[in-house]
Design an enzyme around this catalytic site. Structure first.
Site, short mmCIF file in Angstrom:
data_model
loop_
_atom_site.label_atom_id
_atom_site.label_comp_id
_atom_site.label_asym_id
_atom_site.label_seq_id
_atom_site.Cartn_x
_atom_site.Cartn_y
_atom_site.Cartn_z
N HIS A 373 0.82 -1.22 0.00
CA HIS A 373 0.00 0.00 0.00
C HIS A 373 0.85 1.27 0.00
CE1 HIS A 373 -3.80 -2.13 1.08
NE2 HIS A 373 -2.95 -2.99 1.59
N LYS A 565 -8.73 13.36 5.68
CA LYS A 565 -7.84 12.21 5.56
C LYS A 565 -6.73 12.37 6.59
CE LYS A 565 -7.47 13.48 1.10
NZ LYS A 565 -7.59 12.49 0.08
N ARG A 566 -5.87 11.37 6.76
CA ARG A 566 -4.73 11.54 7.67
C ARG A 566 -3.92 12.76 7.24
NH1 ARG A 566 -3.71 7.50 11.81
NH2 ARG A 566 -1.71 8.53 12.07
N LYS A 571 0.08 14.68 1.34
CA LYS A 571 -1.34 14.89 1.03
C LYS A 571 -1.67 16.38 0.89
CE LYS A 571 -2.92 10.62 3.33
NZ LYS A 571 -3.56 9.77 2.32
N THR A 676 -8.84 6.29 -1.53
CA THR A 676 -10.18 5.71 -1.63
C THR A 676 -11.25 6.73 -1.22
OG1 THR A 676 -9.78 4.81 0.56
CG2 THR A 676 -9.55 3.31 -1.28
N LYS A 680 -15.56 7.61 -2.33
CA LYS A 680 -16.72 7.79 -1.44
C LYS A 680 -17.42 9.11 -1.75
CE LYS A 680 -13.91 5.23 1.78
NZ LYS A 680 -12.87 5.37 2.80
C1 NTF Z 1 -2.80 3.63 2.07
N1 NTF Z 1 -1.63 3.22 2.82
C2 NTF Z 1 -2.38 4.47 0.88
O1 NTF Z 1 -1.69 5.63 1.31
C3 NTF Z 1 -3.62 4.87 0.08
O2 NTF Z 1 -3.24 5.57 -1.07
C4 NTF Z 1 -4.41 3.63 -0.28
O3 NTF Z 1 -5.62 3.98 -0.88
C5 NTF Z 1 -4.69 2.81 0.96
O4 NTF Z 1 -3.49 2.47 1.63
C6 NTF Z 1 -5.40 1.50 0.65
O5 NTF Z 1 -4.68 0.78 -0.28
C7 NTF Z 1 -1.67 3.10 4.14
O6 NTF Z 1 -2.67 3.32 4.80
C8 NTF Z 1 -0.38 2.68 4.80
F1 NTF Z 1 -0.67 1.93 5.81
F2 NTF Z 1 0.39 2.05 3.97
F3 NTF Z 1 0.23 3.73 5.23
#
Ligand code: NTF
Length: 742
Positions: A373, A565-566, A571, A676, A680
């Site tokens: 990811h 988002k985080r 970002k 994602t 949504k």
């Molecule tokens: C996240 N990774 C990615 O930053 C996103 O772009 C992606 O949509 C999601 O995974 C799901 O695949 C994480 O949350 C992590 F844990 F890798 F930091």
């Protein structure tokens, strides 16, 4: 068990009402019975929270029926099972989702009305299950819903943290973290399996032992902790299939360490035992940087070992040898976190089941697949060898042996290119010798996937280039998705009703492609009007929430511009805030007559920063400082507002997304693996302002460039821009604004 002989099958069937009924009076009776017997309150006096508990138990009863049927069905059929191993699941609330998937939400709502309760009000009583950080964890949750709905014989495995992701409290504009002791009021959605427990071992030494005329390795562990299963039934929609999310909690082992007891130090012996529980006590709140902490490693192995014991036990129930293992078991590694599963399967097969190494290796190579990811190589886990040697000495040996065979094989394939060999090795020789978990996962998996098309291209051309060149057939991509069950039906019931009405069917709730049928009505003014009303009501709901959380009154006729988002530098929430400052400055400097041309805007930002991520924390502070300034400037009024929504989580997202007009997904191109959130917002009819990054590229192809606001540099332009360094000349008044808001 035993019941059949004691009571007799006939009698048992006679005593059971087949299936629980779901007409209003049966539901009312069930709820009241749960008030009385489960919650232990009088049916003449209970509050909303107690009503929620009773309601949840009533829904859970119906879940359990299907769940038992599902398990029985799969036990008989013995299909290949999918095991999804993930350290994190962001499930959010369960009540509405479960009732909707069971197809009885409206019946419950009617039944409750007569008792004087509102379904939605009771649903608000539930806390979030926040056993994860961000995108990866929410994806796991969406995936479970889809697997159940699509009738897969799937299992999710993870950890039952006692403290989920911290609660974010904003004090004086700064983020403060508070513990999320989410099990405080009980959790009706889980079923404790006191009999499903496995010992998980740590530390100790590895000895050689004589065996069959040769030698073999025996691990003599130094600590044993018990893993207890907590099952969370996950219902599919429009099917009886109800799968299991099995989460492990750590408990002190029953194997009593007699020595400490006999020495008379009873109190300390008990206290030491109790320490075992810390393994599953807290979720690590940082989603990117790997810290090489022993507790984290223990968590990883703990959940992997318990899950594999469970999986192998299930397999052995109906198989006498391991020949069919790859035909019956598929293990999906959700990122590198569960990668110790590879070494653990080797250990169990070789040391405990006494298979020969090559045969075990052959099996391992057929059962694992790996999803990554991340984009940045720095994000990949590296486990210090020292740590592993003390915690899991036998696993370290196994990883070394795998690496030895693999490097020998590699030399035959690529020759003595030492740079490349060292890059591709599972073991990294450096100042701190460590195990590269991603390399281990790639070497041992039959499939490696990225989470969007561009992400996978990056994996092939950069992050895992060496591996792609060696094994192109392993690399694949699976673009992420989200479940419309939660992100339309649960979170936006009015839109859901509208869609079903205009499509003339509810089939889209299972098959999202059917939404395309709305295209035929694209020009229908009545549809537009109805949709506008839906949006307006959602915006009113959101405005009320904003006022309650931050005291800021916002106008629902303004455009709601959202970034949730985080918080991460990549970002670019910072860029958003700078844009807001600029907008503010422009309004301030405008002729009064020109202000009528400005579209009033409410900017909404929400998200948590990892506690140790200083810059992210400062971005939150900046955001709140700017908000303070703008929102209290009567000169600007409703033309511009900024609100930082505290404690962003799944439930908050369910509230915010349906009320958004515009949403921002503005990561620096080449950094967001998929993303994602955009999906949504999109399925709720919200416009996207987005960079060409991750899944946006595919969304753009699907909906057309004209239907979104593309923004910023393209991926191929980013390296040159970086090279050039900052070129932006900060306008004077801009600098002034920055000064007076901070
Ligand atoms: C996240 N990774 C990615 O930053 C996103 O772009 C992606 O949509 C999601 O995974 C799901 O695949 C994480 O949350 C992590 F844990 F890798 F930091």
């Amino acid at each position: 068990r035993g019941g059949e002989t004691r009571v007799g099958v006939e009698r048992m069937f006679g005593l059971m009402d087949r299936f629980l009924k779901s007409d209003p009076s049966s539901l009312q009776k069930d709820i009241l019975d749960h008030v009385e017997y489960t919650v232990a309150r009088s049916r003449f006096s209970f509050d909303d929270f107690e009503a929620y508990q009773a309601l949840a138990h009533s829904v859970r009863d119906r879940l359990i029926e299907r769940w038992h049927d599902t398990q029985l069905h799969f036990k008989k059929k013995d299909p290949k099972r999918i095991y999804f191993l993930s350290m994190e699941f962001l499930m959010g609330r369960s009540l509405s989702n479960s009732a909707i998937n069971l197809g009885i939400r409206d019946q419950y709502a009617d039944a409750l009305k007569e008792l004087g309760f509102e379904f939605e009000v009771l649903a608000e009583q539930e806390g979030d299950a926040a056993l994860g950080n961000g995108g990866l964890a929410r994806l796991s949750a969406c995936q479970m819903d889809s697997l159940a709905t699509m009738d897969y014989p799937a299992w999710g495995y993870g950890l039952r943290y006692q403290y989920g992701l911290f609660r974010q409290v904003i004090l004086d504009g700064y983020q403060h973290e508070q513990p999320d002791y989410w099990l405080n009021f009980g959790n009706p959605w889980e079923i404790e399996r006191v009999h499903v427990t496995y010992p998980v071992k740590f530390y100790g030494t590895v000895e050689d032992e004589n065996f069959n005329g040769g030698k073999r390795k025996v691990w003599l562990p130094g600590e044993t902790v018990e893993a207890v299963a907590y099952d969370n039934p996950i219902p599919g929609h429009g099917t009886r299939n109800t799968i299991t999310l099995r989460l492990w909690a750590a408990k002190p082992s029953d194997q009593i360490d007699m020595e400490s007891y006999n020495t008379g130090d009873y109190i300390n012996a008990v206290v030491n035992r109790q320490r075992a529980e810390t393994i599953s006590s807290v979720l690590y709140p940082d989603d990117r940087s790997y810290q090489g902490k022993e507790l984290r490693l223990k968590q990883q192995y703990f959940f992997v070992s318990a899950s594999l014991q469970d999986i192998i036990r299930r397999f052995k129930d109906s198989h006498s040898n391991f020949d069919d293992f790859p035909e019956k078991v598929a293990l999906q590694l959700n990122d590198t976190h569960p990668s110790f599963a590879i070494a653990e399967v080797m250990r169990v097969l070789v040391d405990e089941e006494h298979l020969d190494w090559n045969r075990a290796w052959d099996i391992v190579c057929k059962i694992f697949s790996f999803t990554t990811h991340t984009v940045l190589p720095e994000g990949l886990e590296k486990v210090p060898v020292d740590l592993l040697e003390s915690l899991l000495p036998r696993h370290l040996q196994i990883i070394y042996d795998i690496n030895f065979d693999y490097i020998e094989e590699l030399k035959k394939r690529i020759g003595l290119d030492y740079d490349r060999l060292s890059r591709m090795s599972i073991v990294e020789d450096g100042a701190i010798k460590s195990i590269r978990m991603a390399n281990l996962a790639i070497v041992c998996s039959h499939t490696v996937n990225g989470v969007s098309r561009v992400h996978s291209e990056l994996l092939k051309t950069r992050v895992f280039k060496d591996f792609y060149e060696l094994w192109p057939h392993k690399f694949d991509y699976k673009t992420n998705g989200v479940t419309q069950r939660r992100w339309i039906v649960v979170s936006n019931p009015s839109l859901s009703a509208l869609i079903s009405k205009w499509l003339g069917t509810e089939a889209w709730i299972r098959d999202v492609d059917l939404l395309a049928g709305l295209q035929e009505q694209a020009a229908n003014a009545d549809l537009h009007e109805e949709w506008r009303m839906v949006r307006k009501v959602n915006k009113m709901r959101l405005a009320e929430y904003i006022e309650a959380m931050s005291g800021v009154k916002v106008s629902v006729s303004a455009m709601f511009d959202v970034q949730i988002k985080r918080i991460h530098e990549y970002k670019r929430q910072l860029l958003n805030v700078l844009g807001i400052i600029h907008r503010y400055d422009c309004i301030k400097n405008m002729e009064k007559s020109d202000r009528t041309k400005v579209v009033p805007r409410v900017c909404i930002i929400g998200g948590k920063a990892a506690p140790g991520y200083e810059i992210a924390r400062k971005i939150i502070k900046l955001c709140n400082a700017v908000a303070e300034k703008i929102n209290n400037d009567p000169d600007v009024g409703d033309l511009l507002k900024l609100v930082f929504i505290p404690d962003y989580n799944v439930s908050v997202a369910e509230l915010v997304i349906p009320g958004a007009d515009l949403s921002q997904h503005i990561s620096t191109a080449g950094h967001e693996a998929s993303g994602t959130g955009s999906m949504k917002f999109l399925m709720n009819g919200c416009l996207l302002l987005a960079t060409e990054d991750g899944s946006t590229v595919e969304i753009m192809e699907e909906i057309g460039k004209d239907n979104m606001f593309l923004f910023g540099a393209k991926m191929h332009e980013v390296p040159a821009l970086r090279e050039k360094g900052p070129t932006l000349k900060v306008p004077l008044q801009f600098a002034r604004v920055v000064r007076y808001v901070m």
